[in-house]
Write a protein that holds these residues in place. Structure first.
Motif, PDB file in Angstrom:
ATOM      1  N   VAL A  40      34.600  80.780 143.058  1.00  0.00           N
ATOM      2  CA  VAL A  40      33.354  81.210 142.376  1.00  0.00           C
ATOM      3  C   VAL A  40      32.302  80.451 143.261  1.00  0.00           C
ATOM      4  N   VAL A  41      31.265  81.400 143.236  1.00  0.00           N
ATOM      5  CA  VAL A  41      30.125  80.818 144.263  1.00  0.00           C
ATOM      6  C   VAL A  41      28.827  80.799 143.265  1.00  0.00           C
ATOM      7  N   LEU A  42      28.312  79.555 142.660  1.00  0.00           N
ATOM      8  CA  LEU A  42      27.374  79.430 141.774  1.00  0.00           C
ATOM      9  C   LEU A  42      26.040  79.132 142.679  1.00  0.00           C
ATOM     10  N   LEU A  43      25.089  80.379 142.368  1.00  0.00           N
ATOM     11  CA  LEU A  43      23.945  80.486 143.285  1.00  0.00           C
ATOM     12  C   LEU A  43      22.892  80.023 142.695  1.00  0.00           C
ATOM     13  N   TRP A  44      22.022  79.292 143.326  1.00  0.00           N
ATOM     14  CA  TRP A  44      20.818  78.638 142.779  1.00  0.00           C
ATOM     15  C   TRP A  44      19.485  79.201 143.771  1.00  0.00           C
ATOM     16  N   PRO A  45      18.463  80.000 143.298  1.00  0.00           N
ATOM     17  CA  PRO A  45      17.467  80.471 144.283  1.00  0.00           C
ATOM     18  C   PRO A  45      16.289  79.628 144.605  1.00  0.00           C
ATOM     19  N   ALA A  46      15.548  80.117 145.483  1.00  0.00           N
ATOM     20  CA  ALA A  46      14.519  79.300 145.733  1.00  0.00           C
ATOM     21  C   ALA A  46      13.336  79.706 144.804  1.00  0.00           C
ATOM     22  N   LEU A  47      12.316  78.823 144.813  1.00  0.00           N
ATOM     23  CA  LEU A  47      11.234  78.826 144.090  1.00  0.00           C
ATOM     24  C   LEU A  47      10.598  80.283 143.925  1.00  0.00           C
ATOM     25  N   GLY A  48      10.548  80.767 142.750  1.00  0.00           N
ATOM     26  CA  GLY A  48       9.607  81.940 142.340  1.00  0.00           C
ATOM     27  C   GLY A  48      10.568  83.344 142.673  1.00  0.00           C
ATOM     28  N   VAL A  49      11.898  83.058 143.281  1.00  0.00           N
ATOM     29  CA  VAL A  49      12.806  84.156 143.463  1.00  0.00           C
ATOM     30  C   VAL A  49      13.682  84.070 142.186  1.00  0.00           C
ATOM     31  N   SER A  50      14.060  85.704 141.650  1.00  0.00           N
ATOM     32  CA  SER A  50      14.699  85.809 140.676  1.00  0.00           C
ATOM     33  C   SER A  50      16.384  85.816 141.084  1.00  0.00           C
ATOM     34  N   ALA A  51      17.149  85.755 140.238  1.00  0.00           N
ATOM     35  CA  ALA A  51      18.571  86.050 140.554  1.00  0.00           C
ATOM     36  C   ALA A  51      18.887  87.152 141.017  1.00  0.00           C
ATOM     37  N   SER A  52      18.125  88.149 140.327  1.00  0.00           N
ATOM     38  CA  SER A  52      18.481  89.707 140.721  1.00  0.00           C
ATOM     39  C   SER A  52      18.272  89.971 142.376  1.00  0.00           C
ATOM     40  N   TYR A  53      17.466  89.028 142.871  1.00  0.00           N
ATOM     41  CA  TYR A  53      17.020  89.382 144.186  1.00  0.00           C
ATOM     42  C   TYR A  53      18.341  89.346 145.234  1.00  0.00           C
ATOM     43  N   TYR A  54      19.449  88.571 144.811  1.00  0.00           N
ATOM     44  CA  TYR A  54      20.532  88.285 145.351  1.00  0.00           C
ATOM     45  C   TYR A  54      21.682  89.072 145.063  1.00  0.00           C
ATOM     46  N   ALA A  55      21.426  90.403 144.552  1.00  0.00           N
ATOM     47  CA  ALA A  55      22.528  90.998 143.936  1.00  0.00           C
ATOM     48  C   ALA A  55      23.236  91.986 145.296  1.00  0.00           C
ATOM     49  N   PRO A  56      22.561  92.177 146.253  1.00  0.00           N
ATOM     50  CA  PRO A  56      23.344  92.748 147.460  1.00  0.00           C
ATOM     51  C   PRO A  56      24.400  91.936 148.008  1.00  0.00           C
ATOM     52  N   LEU A  57      23.923  90.568 147.846  1.00  0.00           N
ATOM     53  CA  LEU A  57      25.025  89.389 148.584  1.00  0.00           C
ATOM     54  C   LEU A  57      25.878  89.450 147.416  1.00  0.00           C
ATOM     55  N   PRO A 115      38.352  77.087 142.226  1.00  0.00           N
ATOM     56  CA  PRO A 115      37.291  76.266 142.564  1.00  0.00           C
ATOM     57  C   PRO A 115      35.969  76.977 142.601  1.00  0.00           C
ATOM     58  N   VAL A 116      35.030  76.143 142.389  1.00  0.00           N
ATOM     59  CA  VAL A 116      33.451  76.386 142.140  1.00  0.00           C
ATOM     60  C   VAL A 116      32.754  75.843 143.191  1.00  0.00           C
ATOM     61  N   HIS A 117      31.795  76.619 143.870  1.00  0.00           N
ATOM     62  CA  HIS A 117      31.319  76.067 144.937  1.00  0.00           C
ATOM     63  C   HIS A 117      29.623  76.612 144.872  1.00  0.00           C
ATOM     64  N   LEU A 118      28.925  75.533 145.076  1.00  0.00           N
ATOM     65  CA  LEU A 118      27.580  75.709 144.870  1.00  0.00           C
ATOM     66  C   LEU A 118      26.970  76.355 146.181  1.00  0.00           C
ATOM     67  N   LEU A 119      25.961  77.298 145.928  1.00  0.00           N
ATOM     68  CA  LEU A 119      25.331  77.863 146.878  1.00  0.00           C
ATOM     69  C   LEU A 119      23.821  77.673 146.635  1.00  0.00           C
ATOM     70  N   GLY A 120      23.034  76.820 147.288  1.00  0.00           N
ATOM     71  CA  GLY A 120      21.669  76.542 146.981  1.00  0.00           C
ATOM     72  C   GLY A 120      20.668  77.242 148.170  1.00  0.00           C
ATOM     73  N   HIS A 121      19.611  77.834 147.793  1.00  0.00           N
ATOM     74  CA  HIS A 121      18.731  78.327 148.720  1.00  0.00           C
ATOM     75  C   HIS A 121      17.431  77.773 148.519  1.00  0.00           C
ATOM     76  N   SER A 122      16.961  77.108 149.624  1.00  0.00           N
ATOM     77  CA  SER A 122      15.707  76.676 149.500  1.00  0.00           C
ATOM     78  C   SER A 122      15.676  75.127 148.397  1.00  0.00           C
ATOM     79  N   ILE A 123      14.727  75.350 147.434  1.00  0.00           N
ATOM     80  CA  ILE A 123      14.875  74.100 146.339  1.00  0.00           C
ATOM     81  C   ILE A 123      16.228  74.392 145.690  1.00  0.00           C
ATOM     82  N   GLY A 124      17.158  75.293 145.834  1.00  0.00           N
ATOM     83  CA  GLY A 124      18.437  75.566 144.989  1.00  0.00           C
ATOM     84  C   GLY A 124      19.032  74.589 145.758  1.00  0.00           C
ATOM     85  N   GLY A 125      19.072  74.327 147.113  1.00  0.00           N
ATOM     86  CA  GLY A 125      19.886  73.368 147.979  1.00  0.00           C
ATOM     87  C   GLY A 125      19.434  71.837 147.669  1.00  0.00           C
TER      88      GLY A 125
END
Length: 301
Positions: A40-57, A115-125
């Protein structure tokens, strides 16, 4: 590899909002329609970016057998309440409250040994780095994509002055206005002032010392033992390779794999557009997931 049909559901995790009310953090869960999920990939976005933006990935990862839980940051996207003058949360609340809640919720959706892995983008990282340094951290790996320190000294050339000025101006505005009006300024969205002041402190000092911290994160980074994938992206002026490397340096005793990604389509390069380059980015992630999990390609028998 056999691609799979996918399905997307909503995950809602409640939390006390600090003012006697009830908040909620909302995530999109994208997974294969059938078959076991190897990770499982638990994805945390950048500031001001909604979760739906990562839908293609998320869709691309699900077609390859993996599940993604893409989460709206507190006060962002579909999470409530929205950020405003009464909002007080900062990096500490993210790392000590929101990240643990979502990790627990994600684990409950799948088999106990998944297994659960974090994926952080920008502030999410950046916040993911704080979370994995905490004693209660419960993840199997960390992926950083377009995520680096915002310390001005780790940016090249004249960008140093611009980063220092921009981060400190954001902190100043958050003090004067009681929140950060990024939706009006064209960067970062409407944010809690405390988040921007924590962000600005990193920009000024390079140290991860969020307001209200209940532990010494700087000392704890040295104790982290996790596999890490760090991906810098071409034309990313907000997280250039030097800033990504500096963030990785915090985890000096971790096994860090560094990758630089250049999308074939120039319009998909940069700090956020990479998320739409699903077929280009996904192989970096799935190759690493297979390596650290020691499993076969999910499409193989």
């Amino acid at each position: 590899m056999t691609e799979r049909r996918t399905t997307t559901d909503e995950l809602v995790v409640p939390y006390p909002d600090g003012s006697g009310g009830q908040g909620r953090i909302v995530a999109q869960v994208t997974r294969p329609e059938t078959g076991p999920v190897p990770a499982v990939v638990l994805l945390w976005p950048a500031l001001g970016v909604s979760a739906s933006y990562y839908a293609p990935l998320a869709e691309e990862l699900a077609r390859q057998g993996y599940a993604t839980v893409a989460t709206d940051l507190r006060g962002q996207g579909r999470s409530r309440p929205r950020c405003g003058r009464g909002t007080r949360h900062g990096y500490q609340d993210f790392a000590a409250q929101d990240w643990p809640r979502l990790v627990r919720a994600a684990r409950e959706l799948f088999a106990p040994d998944t297994p659960v892995h974090l994926l952080g983008h920008s502030i999410g990282g950046q916040v993911s780095l704080l979370y994995v340094a905490r004693p209660e951290a419960d993840v199997d790996g960390l992926m950083l994509v377009a995520s680096g320190t915002v310390h001005h000294r780790r940016f090249p050339g004249l960008r140093r002055a611009g980063v220092l000025l921009g981060t400190q101006l954001a902190a100043f505005l958050s003090v004067v206005l009681g929140y950060y009006p990024g939706h009006r300024l064209g960067f970062g969205g409407r944010q809690s002032g405390a988040v921007m002041r924590d962000w600005a402190r990193i920009g000024r000092t390079g140290r991860f010392e969020p307001a209200g911290a209940d532990m010494d994160y700087e000392a704890a980074f040295a104790k982290v033992r996790l596999p890490v994938l760090a991906v810098s992206v071409a034309a990313d002026t907000l997280a250039p390779p030097t800033a990504v490397d500096a963030l990785c340096d915090r985890l000096g005793d971790c096994a860090v794999e560094r990758v630089h990604h250049t999308p074939a389509d120039p319009s998909l390069r940069g700090h956020t557009r990479w998320a739409r380059d699903a077929t280009g980015m996904a192989p970096h992630l799935t190759t690493w997931l297979r390596q650290v999990s020691g499993h076969l390609d999910p499409g193989q028998p």
